[in-house]
Design a protein around this motif. Structure first.
Motif, PDB file in Angstrom:
ATOM      1  N   UNK A 149       0.839  -1.212   0.000  1.00 22.44           N
ATOM      2  CA  UNK A 149       0.000   0.000   0.000  1.00 22.44           C
ATOM      3  C   UNK A 149       0.874   1.262   0.000  1.00 22.44           C
ATOM      4  N   UNK A 150       0.515   2.254  -0.805  1.00 23.55           N
ATOM      5  CA  UNK A 150       1.248   3.523  -0.746  1.00 23.55           C
ATOM      6  C   UNK A 150       1.123   4.157   0.643  1.00 23.55           C
ATOM      7  N   UNK A 151       2.160   4.855   1.057  1.00 26.07           N
ATOM      8  CA  UNK A 151       2.159   5.532   2.352  1.00 26.07           C
ATOM      9  C   UNK A 151       3.574   5.737   2.852  1.00 26.07           C
ATOM     10  N   UNK A 152       3.661   6.290   4.054  1.00 29.62           N
ATOM     11  CA  UNK A 152       4.956   6.547   4.693  1.00 29.62           C
ATOM     12  C   UNK A 152       5.229   5.391   5.655  1.00 29.62           C
ATOM     13  N   UNK A 153       6.309   4.673   5.424  1.00 32.23           N
ATOM     14  CA  UNK A 153       6.658   3.503   6.229  1.00 32.23           C
ATOM     15  C   UNK A 153       7.809   3.836   7.175  1.00 32.23           C
ATOM     16  N   UNK A 185      19.860   0.849  16.838  1.00 31.16           N
ATOM     17  CA  UNK A 185      19.880   1.126  15.401  1.00 31.16           C
ATOM     18  C   UNK A 185      18.934   2.291  15.132  1.00 31.16           C
ATOM     19  N   UNK A 186      19.284   3.170  14.215  1.00 35.65           N
ATOM     20  CA  UNK A 186      18.378   4.287  13.928  1.00 35.65           C
ATOM     21  C   UNK A 186      17.104   3.800  13.261  1.00 35.65           C
ATOM     22  N   UNK A 187      16.008   4.468  13.553  1.00 40.23           N
ATOM     23  CA  UNK A 187      14.751   4.211  12.862  1.00 40.23           C
ATOM     24  C   UNK A 187      14.827   4.890  11.497  1.00 40.23           C
ATOM     25  N   UNK A 188      14.358   4.202  10.463  1.00 36.87           N
ATOM     26  CA  UNK A 188      14.413   4.758   9.119  1.00 36.87           C
ATOM     27  C   UNK A 188      13.013   4.827   8.523  1.00 36.87           C
ATOM     28  N   UNK A 189      12.849   5.651   7.486  1.00 36.41           N
ATOM     29  CA  UNK A 189      11.547   5.803   6.835  1.00 36.41           C
ATOM     30  C   UNK A 189      11.721   5.763   5.328  1.00 36.41           C
ATOM     31  N   UNK A 190      10.687   5.262   4.674  1.00 29.92           N
ATOM     32  CA  UNK A 190      10.620   5.283   3.233  1.00 29.92           C
ATOM     33  C   UNK A 190       9.184   5.557   2.809  1.00 29.92           C
ATOM     34  N   UNK A 191       9.022   6.124   1.632  1.00 28.03           N
ATOM     35  CA  UNK A 191       7.689   6.381   1.097  1.00 28.03           C
ATOM     36  C   UNK A 191       7.419   5.368  -0.009  1.00 28.03           C
ATOM     37  N   UNK A 192       6.324   4.649   0.101  1.00 31.92           N
ATOM     38  CA  UNK A 192       5.885   3.758  -0.967  1.00 31.92           C
ATOM     39  C   UNK A 192       4.902   4.558  -1.809  1.00 31.92           C
ATOM     40  N   UNK A 193       5.213   4.688  -3.085  1.00 30.62           N
ATOM     41  CA  UNK A 193       4.367   5.488  -3.976  1.00 30.62           C
ATOM     42  C   UNK A 193       3.540   4.577  -4.873  1.00 30.62           C
ATOM     43  N   UNK A 194       2.499   5.096  -5.427  1.00 30.00           N
ATOM     44  CA  UNK A 194       1.646   4.329  -6.349  1.00 30.00           C
ATOM     45  C   UNK A 194       2.460   3.895  -7.557  1.00 30.00           C
ATOM     46  N   UNK A 195       2.165   2.688  -8.096  1.00 28.67           N
ATOM     47  CA  UNK A 195       2.943   2.186  -9.248  1.00 28.67           C
ATOM     48  C   UNK A 195       2.765   3.041 -10.492  1.00 28.67           C
TER      49      UNK A 195
END
Length: 195
Positions: A149-153, A185-195
């Motif tokens: 699903x798209x969103x901020x992970x 460990x640092x927390x990290x983030x990624x954005x899943x975008x629409x295909x």
């Protein structure tokens, strides 16, 4: 008599004041001598050893839905001696359990990977980290977590190594002897975008 009494009090204060200063000087002068003995103590304490393992986690800033979400996990030995780290429940062995807390826009993401039951570890399950050396691994989080699903992970390592050994002769240890060690460990983030 009052004046004599005041002189006597003043003399006592000066005497005691001078006497009180002398031991303080001796205490200050004696502190540098034990300092070299204090240095080895952190090596003996397990929490200090765990703190000496530096953890770095990274992911791409954004990924299209359906593509791999590659996470890089790296451990570095910041001590002056070799350390032997059990790779279980870390990306160093792949994704063999729910080793990360993954959320999408604040909601926990389902873990869909496999969970492994284990017996006693073998020596091959440990990785040797020389002083200053690093070991790293890459895993595709989308193989074990629902990241469709798209969103901020937001991705956070669970923060514990199952065993860290300081003496090679003690590798491997049985399940009852394992000594879990925290690692930050640092927390990290990624954005899943629409295909």
């Amino acid at each position: 008599m009052t004046r004599g009494h005041l002189k006597w009090v003043a003399l006592c204060c000066l005497t005691f004041g001078a006497g009180a200063c002398a031991p303080r000087k001796e205490t200050v002068e004696s502190k540098p001598a034990p300092a070299p003995q204090a240095a080895p103590e952190p090596r003996k304490e397990n929490p200090a050893m765990a703190a000496s393992l530096e953890c770095v986690v990274s992911v791409p800033p954004s990924v299209r839905a359906g593509e791999p979400v590659e996470l890089r996990f790296q451990l570095t030995n910041r001590t002056a001696q070799p350390l032997y780290v059990l790779t279980w429940r870390t990306p160093l062995e792949g994704l063999m359990g729910k080793d990360f807390q993954v959320t999408r826009d604040g909601t926990e993401v389902d873990f869909k990977g496999r969970m492994v039951k284990r017996g006693n570890p073998s020596a091959e399950a440990y990785v040797t980290l020389a002083p200053g050396a690093s070991v790293d691994a890459k895993v595709d989080l989308s193989q074990a977590y629902d990241m469709t699903q798209p969103g901020r992970y937001r991705i956070e390592f669970n923060g514990e190594l199952m065993d860290v050994v300081e003496k090679q002769a003690e590798v491997p240890r049985s399940l009852e002897q394992l000594q879990p060690r925290p690692v930050s460990c640092p927390t990290v983030e990624t954005a899943i975008t629409a295909p």
